[in-house]
Design a protein around this motif. Structure first.
Motif, PDB file in Angstrom:
ATOM      1  N   VAL A  90       0.847  -1.185   0.000  1.00 15.92           N
ATOM      2  CA  VAL A  90       0.000   0.000   0.000  1.00 15.92           C
ATOM      3  C   VAL A  90       0.882   1.234   0.000  1.00 15.92           C
ATOM      4  CG1 VAL A  90      -1.756   1.307   1.255  1.00 15.92           C
ATOM      5  CG2 VAL A  90      -1.842  -1.191   1.238  1.00 15.92           C
ATOM      6  N   ILE A  91       0.676   2.120  -0.966  1.00 18.09           N
ATOM      7  CA  ILE A  91       1.423   3.383  -1.008  1.00 18.09           C
ATOM      8  C   ILE A  91       0.423   4.535  -1.073  1.00 18.09           C
ATOM      9  CG2 ILE A  91       3.525   2.429  -1.996  1.00 18.09           C
ATOM     10  CD1 ILE A  91       2.625   3.332  -4.741  1.00 18.09           C
ATOM     11  N   GLY A  92       0.591   5.465  -0.152  1.00 21.30           N
ATOM     12  CA  GLY A  92      -0.235   6.664  -0.135  1.00 21.30           C
ATOM     13  C   GLY A  92       0.572   7.827  -0.673  1.00 21.30           C
ATOM     14  N   VAL A  93       0.173   8.375  -1.804  1.00 24.08           N
ATOM     15  CA  VAL A  93       0.941   9.433  -2.476  1.00 24.08           C
ATOM     16  C   VAL A  93      -0.016  10.499  -3.011  1.00 24.08           C
ATOM     17  CG1 VAL A  93       2.900   7.992  -3.136  1.00 24.08           C
ATOM     18  CG2 VAL A  93       0.896   8.090  -4.617  1.00 24.08           C
ATOM     19  N   GLU A  94       0.581  11.646  -3.367  1.00 23.98           N
ATOM     20  CA  GLU A  94      -0.213  12.727  -3.966  1.00 23.98           C
ATOM     21  C   GLU A  94       0.363  13.214  -5.289  1.00 23.98           C
ATOM     22  OE1 GLU A  94      -0.532  15.696  -0.844  1.00 23.98           O
ATOM     23  OE2 GLU A  94      -2.581  15.016  -0.472  1.00 23.98           O
ATOM     24  N   SER A  95       1.531  12.687  -5.665  1.00 27.95           N
ATOM     25  CA  SER A  95       2.127  13.122  -6.921  1.00 27.95           C
ATOM     26  C   SER A  95       2.551  11.917  -7.740  1.00 27.95           C
ATOM     27  CB  SER A  95       3.344  14.017  -6.661  1.00 27.95           C
ATOM     28  OG  SER A  95       4.465  13.246  -6.307  1.00 27.95           O
ATOM     29  N   PRO A  96       2.449  12.007  -9.064  1.00 24.30           N
ATOM     30  CA  PRO A  96       2.909  10.911  -9.917  1.00 24.30           C
ATOM     31  C   PRO A  96       4.391  10.614  -9.733  1.00 24.30           C
ATOM     32  CG  PRO A  96       1.544  12.453 -11.160  1.00 24.30           C
ATOM     33  CD  PRO A  96       1.822  13.091  -9.836  1.00 24.30           C
ATOM     34  N   GLN A  97       5.192  11.626  -9.421  1.00 22.29           N
ATOM     35  CA  GLN A  97       6.623  11.420  -9.256  1.00 22.29           C
ATOM     36  C   GLN A  97       6.912  10.576  -8.015  1.00 22.29           C
ATOM     37  OE1 GLN A  97       8.888  15.057  -9.204  1.00 22.29           O
ATOM     38  NE2 GLN A  97      10.850  14.023  -9.555  1.00 22.29           N
ATOM     39  N   ALA A  98       6.210  10.854  -6.925  1.00 23.61           N
ATOM     40  CA  ALA A  98       6.399  10.061  -5.704  1.00 23.61           C
ATOM     41  C   ALA A  98       5.952   8.623  -5.927  1.00 23.61           C
ATOM     42  CB  ALA A  98       5.616  10.682  -4.551  1.00 23.61           C
ATOM     43  N   GLU A  99       4.840   8.442  -6.622  1.00 22.34           N
ATOM     44  CA  GLU A  99       4.366   7.088  -6.910  1.00 22.34           C
ATOM     45  C   GLU A  99       5.376   6.337  -7.769  1.00 22.34           C
ATOM     46  OE1 GLU A  99       0.576   4.734  -8.958  1.00 22.34           O
ATOM     47  OE2 GLU A  99       0.457   6.890  -8.552  1.00 22.34           O
ATOM     48  N   GLN A 100       5.974   7.033  -8.727  1.00 19.51           N
ATOM     49  CA  GLN A 100       6.968   6.397  -9.597  1.00 19.51           C
ATOM     50  C   GLN A 100       8.166   5.916  -8.794  1.00 19.51           C
ATOM     51  OE1 GLN A 100       8.356   9.004 -12.691  1.00 19.51           O
ATOM     52  NE2 GLN A 100       9.529   7.415 -13.738  1.00 19.51           N
ATOM     53  N   VAL A 101       8.637   6.731  -7.837  1.00 21.91           N
ATOM     54  CA  VAL A 101       9.784   6.348  -7.016  1.00 21.91           C
ATOM     55  C   VAL A 101       9.455   5.111  -6.182  1.00 21.91           C
ATOM     56  CG1 VAL A 101      11.230   7.035  -5.059  1.00 21.91           C
ATOM     57  CG2 VAL A 101      10.830   8.642  -6.939  1.00 21.91           C
ATOM     58  N   LEU A 102       8.299   5.115  -5.540  1.00 23.35           N
ATOM     59  CA  LEU A 102       7.938   3.976  -4.685  1.00 23.35           C
ATOM     60  C   LEU A 102       7.700   2.718  -5.501  1.00 23.35           C
ATOM     61  CD1 LEU A 102       5.704   5.722  -2.016  1.00 23.35           C
ATOM     62  CD2 LEU A 102       7.894   4.615  -1.647  1.00 23.35           C
ATOM     63  N   ARG A 103       7.104   2.851  -6.664  1.00 27.05           N
ATOM     64  CA  ARG A 103       6.924   1.669  -7.517  1.00 27.05           C
ATOM     65  C   ARG A 103       8.275   1.121  -7.980  1.00 27.05           C
ATOM     66  NH1 ARG A 103       1.962   0.136  -9.339  1.00 27.05           N
ATOM     67  NH2 ARG A 103       0.213   1.502  -8.801  1.00 27.05           N
ATOM     68  N   ALA A 104       9.238   2.004  -8.213  1.00 27.89           N
ATOM     69  CA  ALA A 104      10.573   1.543  -8.605  1.00 27.89           C
ATOM     70  C   ALA A 104      11.241   0.794  -7.458  1.00 27.89           C
ATOM     71  CB  ALA A 104      11.418   2.737  -9.038  1.00 27.89           C
ATOM     72  N   ILE A 105      11.034   1.266  -6.224  1.00 22.53           N
ATOM     73  CA  ILE A 105      11.617   0.593  -5.060  1.00 22.53           C
ATOM     74  C   ILE A 105      11.051  -0.816  -4.915  1.00 22.53           C
ATOM     75  CG2 ILE A 105      11.673   0.611  -2.526  1.00 22.53           C
ATOM     76  CD1 ILE A 105      11.949   3.683  -2.711  1.00 22.53           C
ATOM     77  N   TYR A 106       9.753  -0.944  -5.144  1.00 25.94           N
ATOM     78  CA  TYR A 106       9.098  -2.244  -4.984  1.00 25.94           C
ATOM     79  C   TYR A 106       9.038  -3.050  -6.285  1.00 25.94           C
ATOM     80  CZ  TYR A 106       7.555  -1.198  -0.235  1.00 25.94           C
ATOM     81  OH  TYR A 106       7.524  -0.934   1.112  1.00 25.94           O
TER      82      TYR A 106
END
Length: 436
Positions: free
Chosen positions: A170-186
């Protein structure tokens, strides 16, 4: 990815190590210099099966390091995870203490360089990410960062498997850039088709509390049904198996016992109750589960007393297991912390054994308890034995030897590990939870 992990407690150490196992470069930061030195020497501050091996491997590979200095880790990080403790407030009101979270936010802010995602990994009340963001922006108005929430769902004793093969992320984000970083980590989990649920920050924060509270409710429910089974002469083990076969219910967390404990359920249920009160709402089912859990522990004391003829005064009681569950050394809110002092106050003589929990137990339990090196040493001349935690080494005890060592053959099985008829044939007086 370069990752900084603030906090080397249970969540921070497991998460940082597993990220390194994914192939990321991870720096784990902690103020406790002794802990950092121990970790650098391969010494673990907690017991978690397999963690020591994974830590040593990733340190040797150069992907995992430990430091007390944020200046060494934060500037190069693509993501900074905050995984410090959020204990229940000392005020006793059930609120989570966010002192360490706020301190981490203030201390990391000066070292942010370039775009960074700051992630709440600790279990925190709704709105904490907004507080962290405000603190960082007040400290560093020029910082280029996004805030995110990434709750953990790790079971103590099975944390590595839970992290590497999760039901979901589960990732809670507000920007596409933050979501991209977390998806890359996982990204390594994509190969296993792990679902990633991307949602708003407040939803992610609430998800952790809602999940743990639901499981606590399920445990308290089966404990109440177990008590009904005792009253009517039914068998809760058969009942739990039957209802657990219903796909809408499932068979997990339908094991009756002395009540839930640990670092999450007690703390998170209380915190959720306080959080919703602030918004003028109630979680009555969760409140009831908390009450049932407290009553269940008291009921176990009564059960032991009744098996000893109505009084534990002067009786020698062997306790097998102290931690709230097997495969951990965690004693936080373990049922033993409630049950043992109650027995001790009434004059019981306690001889206890736990494969991993005795060092922590010595710090948290009253004086006057005798700690021994094996289950058989614990039961020597005992008037009864209480199986408190279902460690594997207690599942196949030599019952004949146990019977010969004990003064009175009374077996109190608070985890329903043993077959009642087998014990009775061997001459034991037996009682479990939810069994006639």
């Amino acid at each position: 990815m370069n990752i900084a992990m603030i906090g080397t407690g249970y969540v921070g150490l497991v998460t940082g190590t597993c990220f390194a196992e994914f192939g990321h470069t991870v720096s784990c930061i902690d103020k406790n210099a002794e802990k950092i030195t121990a970790l650098q020497n391969g010494e673990m501050p907690i017991y978690e099966p397999g963690l020591d091996v994974m830590v040593r491997h990733n340190v040797q590979e150069g992907r995992l390091s430990f430091t007390t200095e944020m200046a060494q880790a934060i500037p190069e990080a693509d993501a900074v995870f905050i995984a410090v403790g959020t204990p229940t407030s000392r005020r006793g009101d059930g609120y989570a203490d966010l002192t360490y979270i706020h301190a981490a936010a203030r201390e990391l802010a000066p070292f942010l360089q370039g775009y960074t995602v700051v992630v709440d990994k600790s279990t925190v009340p709704i709105g904490t990410a907004r507080q962290v963001e405000r603190i960082i922006r007040e400290t560093r108005p020029d910082a280029d960062f996004d805030m995110a929430s990434n709750p953990e769902f790790l079971r103590e004793g099975a944390a590595l498997g839970d992290f590497m093969r999760p039901d979901r992320v589960v990732i809670g984000v507000e920007s596409p850039q933050a979501e991209q970083v977390l998806r890359a980590i996982y990204k390594p989990l994509f190969l296993r088709d792990t679902p990633i649920v991307s949602t708003g920050i407040e939803t992610a924060e609430l998800t952790k509390y809602a999940a743990n509270a639901f499981l606590a409710v399920k445990i308290s429910y089966i404990n109440e049904i177990a008590n009904v089974c005792e009253a009517v002469g039914a068998n809760v083990s058969d009942l739990a198996k039957a209802i657990g076969m219903d796909g809408r219910i499932g068979n997990k967390f339908l094991h009756p016992g002395p009540g839930y404990g640990g670092s999450c359920f007690p703390k998170d249920t209380l915190a959720l109750m306080r959080i919703v009160q602030e918004y003028g709402e109630n979680v009555r089912i969760v409140s009831a589960a908390v009450e049932v859990n407290a009553a269940q522990k008291a009921r176990m004391v009564k059960k032991i007393r009744e098996m000893l003829g109505g009084s534990e005064t002067g009786k020698s009681i062997a306790i097998l297991g102290l931690t709230f569950k097997p495969e951990t050394d965690d004693m936080r809110d373990a049922p033993a912390l409630t049950i043992l002092p109650a027995l001790l106050e009434k004059g019981a003589l306690l001889r206890v054994h736990d494969p991993q929990g005795m060092p922590e137990a010595r710090k948290m339990l009253p004086e006057g308890i005798t700690y021994v090196g094996s289950a058989y040493e614990a039961v020597q001349d005992a008037d009864c034995v209480v199986l408190m935690t279902e460690w594997n080494q207690y599942r196949a005890l030599d019952l004949g030897k146990l019977r010969r060592l004990m003064r009175q053959p009374i077996f109190i099985d608070l985890r329903n590990v043993y077959d009642p008829e087998t014990l009775r044939r061997l001459g034991f007086a037996y009682t479990g939870v939810g069994r006639k």
